[in-house]
Design a protein around this motif. Structure first.
Motif, PDB file in Angstrom:
ATOM      1  N   ALA A  76       0.817  -1.218   0.000  1.00  0.00           N
ATOM      2  CA  ALA A  76       0.000   0.000   0.000  1.00  0.00           C
ATOM      3  C   ALA A  76       0.845   1.260   0.000  1.00  0.00           C
ATOM      4  N   SER A  77       2.114   1.170   0.391  1.00  0.00           N
ATOM      5  CA  SER A  77       2.980   2.340   0.391  1.00  0.00           C
ATOM      6  C   SER A  77       4.019   2.305  -0.732  1.00  0.00           C
ATOM      7  N   LEU A  78       4.437   1.127  -1.151  1.00  0.00           N
ATOM      8  CA  LEU A  78       5.476   1.032  -2.170  1.00  0.00           C
ATOM      9  C   LEU A  78       4.936   1.240  -3.583  1.00  0.00           C
ATOM     10  N   THR A  79       3.747   0.702  -3.872  1.00  0.00           N
ATOM     11  CA  THR A  79       3.206   0.874  -5.223  1.00  0.00           C
ATOM     12  C   THR A  79       2.858   2.328  -5.543  1.00  0.00           C
ATOM     13  N   PRO A  80       2.347   3.133  -4.597  1.00  0.00           N
ATOM     14  CA  PRO A  80       2.163   4.559  -4.932  1.00  0.00           C
ATOM     15  C   PRO A  80       3.470   5.271  -5.266  1.00  0.00           C
ATOM     16  N   VAL A  81       4.556   4.904  -4.574  1.00  0.00           N
ATOM     17  CA  VAL A  81       5.856   5.505  -4.888  1.00  0.00           C
ATOM     18  C   VAL A  81       6.281   5.130  -6.300  1.00  0.00           C
ATOM     19  N   ALA A  82       6.105   3.863  -6.646  1.00  0.00           N
ATOM     20  CA  ALA A  82       6.451   3.421  -7.999  1.00  0.00           C
ATOM     21  C   ALA A  82       5.576   4.107  -9.043  1.00  0.00           C
ATOM     22  N   LEU A  83       4.294   4.281  -8.742  1.00  0.00           N
ATOM     23  CA  LEU A  83       3.374   4.927  -9.681  1.00  0.00           C
ATOM     24  C   LEU A  83       3.751   6.394  -9.895  1.00  0.00           C
ATOM     25  N   GLY A  84       4.015   7.116  -8.811  1.00  0.00           N
ATOM     26  CA  GLY A  84       4.409   8.518  -8.942  1.00  0.00           C
ATOM     27  C   GLY A  84       5.705   8.681  -9.713  1.00  0.00           C
ATOM     28  N   SER A  85       6.647   7.768  -9.490  1.00  0.00           N
ATOM     29  CA  SER A  85       7.917   7.825 -10.212  1.00  0.00           C
ATOM     30  C   SER A  85       7.723   7.500 -11.687  1.00  0.00           C
ATOM     31  N   ALA A  86       6.823   6.553 -11.991  1.00  0.00           N
ATOM     32  CA  ALA A  86       6.542   6.216 -13.390  1.00  0.00           C
ATOM     33  C   ALA A  86       5.917   7.400 -14.120  1.00  0.00           C
ATOM     34  N   LEU A  87       5.028   8.118 -13.454  1.00  0.00           N
ATOM     35  CA  LEU A  87       4.428   9.311 -14.059  1.00  0.00           C
ATOM     36  C   LEU A  87       5.491  10.384 -14.311  1.00  0.00           C
ATOM     37  N   ALA A  88       6.425  10.530 -13.374  1.00  0.00           N
ATOM     38  CA  ALA A  88       7.512  11.487 -13.564  1.00  0.00           C
ATOM     39  C   ALA A  88       8.388  11.084 -14.746  1.00  0.00           C
ATOM     40  N   TYR A  89       8.569   9.784 -14.920  1.00  0.00           N
ATOM     41  CA  TYR A  89       9.361   9.296 -16.054  1.00  0.00           C
ATOM     42  C   TYR A  89       8.698   9.634 -17.388  1.00  0.00           C
ATOM     43  N   LYS A  90       7.369   9.523 -17.447  1.00  0.00           N
ATOM     44  CA  LYS A  90       6.666   9.844 -18.694  1.00  0.00           C
ATOM     45  C   LYS A  90       6.710  11.342 -18.987  1.00  0.00           C
ATOM     46  N   LEU A  91       6.801  12.155 -17.946  1.00  0.00           N
ATOM     47  CA  LEU A  91       6.840  13.603 -18.149  1.00  0.00           C
ATOM     48  C   LEU A  91       8.243  14.116 -18.439  1.00  0.00           C
ATOM     49  N   PHE A 210      -2.608   6.772   1.415  1.00  0.00           N
ATOM     50  CA  PHE A 210      -1.984   5.718   0.612  1.00  0.00           C
ATOM     51  C   PHE A 210      -2.532   5.692  -0.811  1.00  0.00           C
ATOM     52  N   GLY A 211      -2.841   6.864  -1.312  1.00  0.00           N
ATOM     53  CA  GLY A 211      -3.286   7.016  -2.684  1.00  0.00           C
ATOM     54  C   GLY A 211      -2.736   8.315  -3.215  1.00  0.00           C
ATOM     55  N   PRO A 212      -3.563   9.337  -3.321  1.00  0.00           N
ATOM     56  CA  PRO A 212      -3.121  10.608  -3.912  1.00  0.00           C
ATOM     57  C   PRO A 212      -1.902  11.224  -3.237  1.00  0.00           C
ATOM     58  N   LEU A 213      -1.850  11.209  -1.905  1.00  0.00           N
ATOM     59  CA  LEU A 213      -0.761  11.891  -1.207  1.00  0.00           C
ATOM     60  C   LEU A 213       0.583  11.223  -1.491  1.00  0.00           C
ATOM     61  N   ALA A 214       0.633   9.888  -1.401  1.00  0.00           N
ATOM     62  CA  ALA A 214       1.891   9.183  -1.626  1.00  0.00           C
ATOM     63  C   ALA A 214       2.333   9.279  -3.081  1.00  0.00           C
ATOM     64  N   VAL A 215       1.377   9.172  -4.016  1.00  0.00           N
ATOM     65  CA  VAL A 215       1.723   9.285  -5.434  1.00  0.00           C
ATOM     66  C   VAL A 215       2.228  10.694  -5.744  1.00  0.00           C
ATOM     67  N   MET A 216       1.559  11.710  -5.201  1.00  0.00           N
ATOM     68  CA  MET A 216       1.990  13.091  -5.424  1.00  0.00           C
ATOM     69  C   MET A 216       3.380  13.332  -4.837  1.00  0.00           C
ATOM     70  N   PHE A 217       3.642  12.788  -3.670  1.00  0.00           N
ATOM     71  CA  PHE A 217       4.943  12.963  -3.031  1.00  0.00           C
ATOM     72  C   PHE A 217       6.057  12.390  -3.906  1.00  0.00           C
ATOM     73  N   ALA A 218       5.868  11.137  -4.374  1.00  0.00           N
ATOM     74  CA  ALA A 218       6.888  10.497  -5.198  1.00  0.00           C
ATOM     75  C   ALA A 218       7.085  11.238  -6.521  1.00  0.00           C
ATOM     76  N   TYR A 233      -4.362   9.939 -11.458  1.00  0.00           N
ATOM     77  CA  TYR A 233      -3.866   8.588 -11.735  1.00  0.00           C
ATOM     78  C   TYR A 233      -3.829   7.720 -10.475  1.00  0.00           C
ATOM     79  N   ALA A 234      -3.892   8.333  -9.314  1.00  0.00           N
ATOM     80  CA  ALA A 234      -3.856   7.564  -8.069  1.00  0.00           C
ATOM     81  C   ALA A 234      -5.192   6.931  -7.718  1.00  0.00           C
ATOM     82  N   VAL A 235      -6.276   7.363  -8.379  1.00  0.00           N
ATOM     83  CA  VAL A 235      -7.618   6.919  -7.994  1.00  0.00           C
ATOM     84  C   VAL A 235      -7.785   5.392  -8.039  1.00  0.00           C
ATOM     85  N   PRO A 236      -7.445   4.697  -9.143  1.00  0.00           N
ATOM     86  CA  PRO A 236      -7.637   3.233  -9.152  1.00  0.00           C
ATOM     87  C   PRO A 236      -6.856   2.531  -8.045  1.00  0.00           C
ATOM     88  N   LEU A 237      -5.629   2.962  -7.836  1.00  0.00           N
ATOM     89  CA  LEU A 237      -4.802   2.335  -6.808  1.00  0.00           C
ATOM     90  C   LEU A 237      -5.326   2.647  -5.414  1.00  0.00           C
TER      91      LEU A 237
END
Length: 354
Positions: A76-91, A210-218, A233-237
């Motif tokens: 619940a904490s590691l996948t949001p970090v990975a998701l936020g980092s993946a979004l940063a990679y696409k940008l 463990f959704g929007p906040l963690a993804v936004m932080f990463a 993008y954090a909504v489904p997770l």
């Protein structure tokens, strides 16, 4: 008597005297007793057995600390970090791996500390019992002061990681502090302080933290600015992560009622809890279908986990709640990983950027 025989007798006498009295002629009996003790109790095996016992105790203590962290929930904490980092990679087209690792550790230790706070306050309020999922304090695996000290250590480590991120990232200090300490406060206030969990607000805390906040932080520590994109993008997770907590609270409804606390599962009852669990479980798949059909087929990757969701629905419907939170966490991890891979593999410009 021949001289040779006399010499032999003198040598034998001196040897007997040496044995009886010791090398210096004093305390011979003590010397002999010490030799007997050394022969009957050699130091090697005893020393090794003590070392083995100490090593075994250390291993058991470390295992107890790991168990108290509830590592099965860390997806619940590691996948949001990975998701936020993946979004940063696409940008941005690249990701700083050092920032990614430090960010992951920061989020992970805050999550673990929050679990320890939950363990401590649930025990102090008499919520945990012999049949509870978390029996760290009930079974006296750890003492309450051990849990408190370990939680404080993890929070301190998280703050150290946040300090490192300030120097590694270009994100403004006030933005970094706002997101990080917002997450830290949420992890504590879930059961500590006012105890949001006990007044039916715990689901809201988990859904945000463990959704929007963690993804936004990463995402923010990678790109150096705040954006609304990670929130969407954090909504489904986030929905799938909330399914973990909701299944846990539904399972513990009876014991929570006896303890006098109120959760969302208690307020809506078993039937509506089943409906809510299904929404949290299957709505993310609907969103992935929309993304896959309208934008890029790579977003269909999370649908590979759909066969894992139906057995969970069936088990929840039959009200056999044993191990459902752990199984939902496993589904959450796999869904999150496929979601991250889907974003990374998406062709440039194919994802909606608001």
């Amino acid at each position: 008597m021949p001289c040779s025989e006399m010499a032999k007798e003198q040598k034998q006498s001196r040897a007997e005297t040496f044995v009886l009295t010791g090398s210096n002629g004093h305390n011979g009996q003590q010397w002999q007793t010490g030799m007997n003790n050394l022969v009957s109790h050699p130091p090697g095996p005893n020393h090794m057995s003590r070392m083995a016992r100490v090593a075994s105790d250390v291993r058991q203590k470390c295992a107890a600390y790991v168990l108290a962290l509830r590592p099965w929930s860390f997806s619940a904490s590691l996948t949001p970090v990975a998701l936020g980092s993946a979004l940063a990679y696409k940008l941005e087209g690249s990701v700083d791996l050092v920032i990614l690792m430090v960010c992951a550790v920061a989020v992970l230790v805050v999550h673990g500390a929050g679990n320890l706070v939950n363990t401590y306050y649930d025990f102090s309020k008499g919520i945990d019992h012999k049949k509870s999922d978390d029996r760290t304090l009930v079974d006296e695996i750890l003492a309450p002061q051990d849990v408190v000290m370990f939680g404080a250590l993890l929070y301190s480590l998280g703050c150290l990681c946040a300090t490192l991120l300030y120097f590694l990232s270009t994100l403004r200090l006030e933005h970094l502090a706002l997101i990080y300490f917002g997450g830290l406060s949420s992890s504590f206030l879930y059961t500590g302080g006012i105890g949001l969990k006990y007044v039916a607000l715990g689901d809201v805390v988990i859904l945000i933290t463990f959704g929007p906040l963690a993804v936004m932080f990463a995402h923010a520590v990678q790109v150096g600015y705040l954006s609304v994109l990670p929130l969407v993008y954090a909504v489904p997770l986030a929905l799938n992560t909330e399914a973990i907590l909701h299944s846990n609270n539904t399972r513990d409804m009876d014991s929570d009622k006896q303890a006098g606390i109120v959760t969302l599962a208690i307020l809506i009852g078993p039937t509506l809890s089943y409906v809510l669990y299904n929404l949290l479980l299957f709505v993310p798949y609907v969103l992935f279908c929309i993304l896959a059909t309208r934008y890029t087929i790579s977003m269909a990757l999370p649908l590979l986990t759909l066969p894992m969701a139906f057995p969970l629905e069936k088990q929840f419907r039959s009200r056999c709640y044993a191990k459902i939170p752990q199984k939902t966490a496993k589904l959450n991890l796999l869904m999150g990983l496929f979601y991250v891979f889907g974003i990374i593999l998406a062709p440039p410009g194919s994802l909606p950027l608001l």
